[in-house]
Design a protein around this motif. Structure first.
Motif, PDB file in Angstrom:
ATOM      1  N   GLY A  88     -25.002  -1.265   2.402  1.00  0.00           N
ATOM      2  CA  GLY A  88     -23.922  -0.830   1.524  1.00  0.00           C
ATOM      3  C   GLY A  88     -23.378   0.569   1.738  1.00  0.00           C
ATOM      4  N   SER A  89     -23.720   1.205   2.857  1.00  0.00           N
ATOM      5  CA  SER A  89     -23.168   2.529   3.146  1.00  0.00           C
ATOM      6  C   SER A  89     -21.646   2.479   3.273  1.00  0.00           C
ATOM      7  N   THR A  90     -20.987   3.537   2.797  1.00  0.00           N
ATOM      8  CA  THR A  90     -19.538   3.655   3.012  1.00  0.00           C
ATOM      9  C   THR A  90     -19.224   4.791   3.974  1.00  0.00           C
ATOM     10  N   MET A  91     -20.262   5.569   4.340  1.00  0.00           N
ATOM     11  CA  MET A  91     -20.036   6.760   5.158  1.00  0.00           C
ATOM     12  C   MET A  91     -21.291   7.005   5.984  1.00  0.00           C
ATOM     13  N   ILE A  92     -21.160   6.954   7.310  1.00  0.00           N
ATOM     14  CA  ILE A  92     -22.324   7.222   8.150  1.00  0.00           C
ATOM     15  C   ILE A  92     -22.156   8.579   8.823  1.00  0.00           C
ATOM     16  N   ARG A  93     -23.260   9.270   9.018  1.00  0.00           N
ATOM     17  CA  ARG A  93     -23.249  10.607   9.620  1.00  0.00           C
ATOM     18  C   ARG A  93     -23.966  10.536  10.954  1.00  0.00           C
ATOM     19  N   VAL A  94     -23.206  10.482  12.033  1.00  0.00           N
ATOM     20  CA  VAL A  94     -23.799  10.206  13.340  1.00  0.00           C
ATOM     21  C   VAL A  94     -23.597  11.385  14.284  1.00  0.00           C
ATOM     22  N   GLY A  95     -24.708  11.928  14.791  1.00  0.00           N
ATOM     23  CA  GLY A  95     -24.649  13.054  15.710  1.00  0.00           C
ATOM     24  C   GLY A  95     -25.051  12.682  17.120  1.00  0.00           C
ATOM     25  N   SER A  96     -26.347  12.508  17.355  1.00  0.00           N
ATOM     26  CA  SER A  96     -26.833  12.358  18.734  1.00  0.00           C
ATOM     27  C   SER A  96     -26.290  11.126  19.445  1.00  0.00           C
ATOM     28  N   SER A  97     -25.981  10.053  18.750  1.00  0.00           N
ATOM     29  CA  SER A  97     -25.414   8.881  19.429  1.00  0.00           C
ATOM     30  C   SER A  97     -23.991   9.143  19.927  1.00  0.00           C
ATOM     31  N   ILE A  98     -23.379  10.204  19.453  1.00  0.00           N
ATOM     32  CA  ILE A  98     -22.049  10.569  19.949  1.00  0.00           C
ATOM     33  C   ILE A  98     -22.139  11.704  20.958  1.00  0.00           C
ATOM     34  N   PHE A  99     -22.863  12.752  20.583  1.00  0.00           N
ATOM     35  CA  PHE A  99     -22.841  13.988  21.373  1.00  0.00           C
ATOM     36  C   PHE A  99     -24.077  14.210  22.237  1.00  0.00           C
ATOM     37  N   GLY A 100     -25.079  13.324  22.129  1.00  0.00           N
ATOM     38  CA  GLY A 100     -26.322  13.528  22.861  1.00  0.00           C
ATOM     39  C   GLY A 100     -27.296  14.376  22.071  1.00  0.00           C
ATOM     40  N   GLU A 101     -28.422  14.658  22.697  1.00  0.00           N
ATOM     41  CA  GLU A 101     -29.445  15.431  22.005  1.00  0.00           C
ATOM     42  C   GLU A 101     -28.948  16.845  21.737  1.00  0.00           C
ATOM     43  N   ARG A 102     -29.426  17.417  20.634  1.00  0.00           N
ATOM     44  CA  ARG A 102     -29.064  18.792  20.314  1.00  0.00           C
ATOM     45  C   ARG A 102     -30.057  19.762  20.940  1.00  0.00           C
ATOM     46  N   GLU A 103     -29.566  20.897  21.384  1.00  0.00           N
ATOM     47  CA  GLU A 103     -30.475  21.952  21.851  1.00  0.00           C
ATOM     48  C   GLU A 103     -30.536  23.023  20.786  1.00  0.00           C
ATOM     49  N   TYR A 104     -31.677  23.113  20.137  1.00  0.00           N
ATOM     50  CA  TYR A 104     -31.814  24.071  19.031  1.00  0.00           C
ATOM     51  C   TYR A 104     -32.162  25.466  19.551  1.00  0.00           C
ATOM     52  N   ASN A 109     -18.528   6.854  23.410  1.00  0.00           N
ATOM     53  CA  ASN A 109     -19.494   6.710  22.309  1.00  0.00           C
ATOM     54  C   ASN A 109     -18.783   6.516  20.970  1.00  0.00           C
ATOM     55  N   ILE A 110     -17.735   7.305  20.749  1.00  0.00           N
ATOM     56  CA  ILE A 110     -16.951   7.174  19.518  1.00  0.00           C
ATOM     57  C   ILE A 110     -16.359   5.766  19.428  1.00  0.00           C
ATOM     58  N   GLN A 111     -15.779   5.355  20.548  1.00  0.00           N
ATOM     59  CA  GLN A 111     -15.136   4.040  20.603  1.00  0.00           C
ATOM     60  C   GLN A 111     -16.139   2.942  20.277  1.00  0.00           C
ATOM     61  N   GLN A 112     -17.306   3.047  20.896  1.00  0.00           N
ATOM     62  CA  GLN A 112     -18.329   2.030  20.702  1.00  0.00           C
ATOM     63  C   GLN A 112     -18.751   1.937  19.233  1.00  0.00           C
ATOM     64  N   ILE A 113     -18.882   3.074  18.593  1.00  0.00           N
ATOM     65  CA  ILE A 113     -19.307   3.058  17.190  1.00  0.00           C
ATOM     66  C   ILE A 113     -18.180   2.549  16.292  1.00  0.00           C
ATOM     67  N   THR A 114     -16.981   3.082  16.484  1.00  0.00           N
ATOM     68  CA  THR A 114     -15.884   2.661  15.593  1.00  0.00           C
ATOM     69  C   THR A 114     -15.550   1.178  15.783  1.00  0.00           C
ATOM     70  N   ASP A 115     -15.797   0.652  16.994  1.00  0.00           N
ATOM     71  CA  ASP A 115     -15.567  -0.782  17.225  1.00  0.00           C
ATOM     72  C   ASP A 115     -16.528  -1.662  16.432  1.00  0.00           C
ATOM     73  N   THR A 116     -17.707  -1.131  16.135  1.00  0.00           N
ATOM     74  CA  THR A 116     -18.716  -1.998  15.521  1.00  0.00           C
ATOM     75  C   THR A 116     -18.886  -1.772  14.023  1.00  0.00           C
ATOM     76  N   ILE A 117     -18.318  -0.690  13.481  1.00  0.00           N
ATOM     77  CA  ILE A 117     -18.497  -0.496  12.043  1.00  0.00           C
ATOM     78  C   ILE A 117     -17.357  -1.174  11.280  1.00  0.00           C
TER      79      ILE A 117
END
Ligand SMILES: *Cc1c(COP(=O)(O)O)cnc(C)c1O
Length: 222
Positions: free
Chosen positions: A206-222, A6-14
């Protein structure tokens, strides 16, 4: 869910120049370590107890970002290991960060949280409140808590036009205050916008910083 893929996929496209903050809140240190092993170094957390515990369990070269609402009485606990705080929405909070940061002689990047979503939110400054805050100028006396940019969250909706409109308005506001208040402050450079559902739009706007949770780690269990 393969965290490394997931990390690879995101860093490849940003694009180069856009930083990925991997939002690890509610996920155990073990999976954060998997992301670290895949090369990720910037992680975002939103609760004091959680970041306080995780930073001791994980490698020392992680760049920790605090992205949630921060109470002033928690500032001194997280400052020693926190690089960036995304959620500044009052002078009281910035002043406390300055006080604690100067006590340990450590610069801290502070992003002003701007309310851009249509939903009612408890936190974040409106454009006008932010203009007023900047015009008052108290922030200029801070030696350690420097204003590194802005952060915003779009409405939680399927309506991409609305999301785009909100991000676009934040970028416009960023440009306005950069030329109006920060023309001599090179540190003012980050526009933190975009999460799992909308980071592609945010980057286009124009974002310079994205904050990505569930697309990397999956859904959160609260
Ligand atoms: C939780 C959170 C994120 C990540 O959200 P995802 O939709 O899981 O990517 C980003 N920013 C803030 C401020 C958050 O609280």
């Amino acid at each position: 869910m393969n965290v490394a893929d997931n990390i690879q996929q995101i860093t490849d496209t940003i694009p180069e120049g856009v930083k990925l903050v991997a939002v690890s809140k509610f996920h155990p240190a073990g999976v954060v370590q998997q992301a670290y092993d895949a090369g990720q170094r910037i992680f975002g957390e939103s609760r004091m107890q959680e970041i306080d515990k995780k930073h001791t369990e994980l490698p020392g070269d992680i760049e920790w970002h605090f992205i949630g609402h921060l109470q002033t009485n928690k500032v001194k606990f997280i400052l020693p290991y926190t690089h960036t705080i995304h959620s500044i929405d009052s002078w009281k909070l910035l002043a406390e960060i300055e006080k604690q940061a100067s006590a340990i002689n450590k610069p801290v990047c502070c992003l002003l949280e701007i309310h851009i979503a249509a939903e009612d939110a408890k936190y974040g400054l409106t454009f006008d409140e932010c203009r007023k805050f900047l015009a008052e100028g108290l922030w200029k006396d801070c030696k350690f808590a420097y204003i590194g940019g802005l952060m915003g969250m779009a409405t939680y909706t399927e309506d991409e036009d609305q999301i785009r409109k909100e991000f676009r308005s934040l970028k416009q506001f960023f440009d306005e205050v950069k030329s109006g208040f920060f023309s001599e402050y090179d540190n003012f450079s980050e526009l933190s916008m975009g999460m799992s559902g909308d980071y592609k739009i945010a980057i286009e706007e124009g974002s310079t910083m994205i904050r990505v949770g569930s697309s990397i780690f999956g859904e959160r269990e609260y």
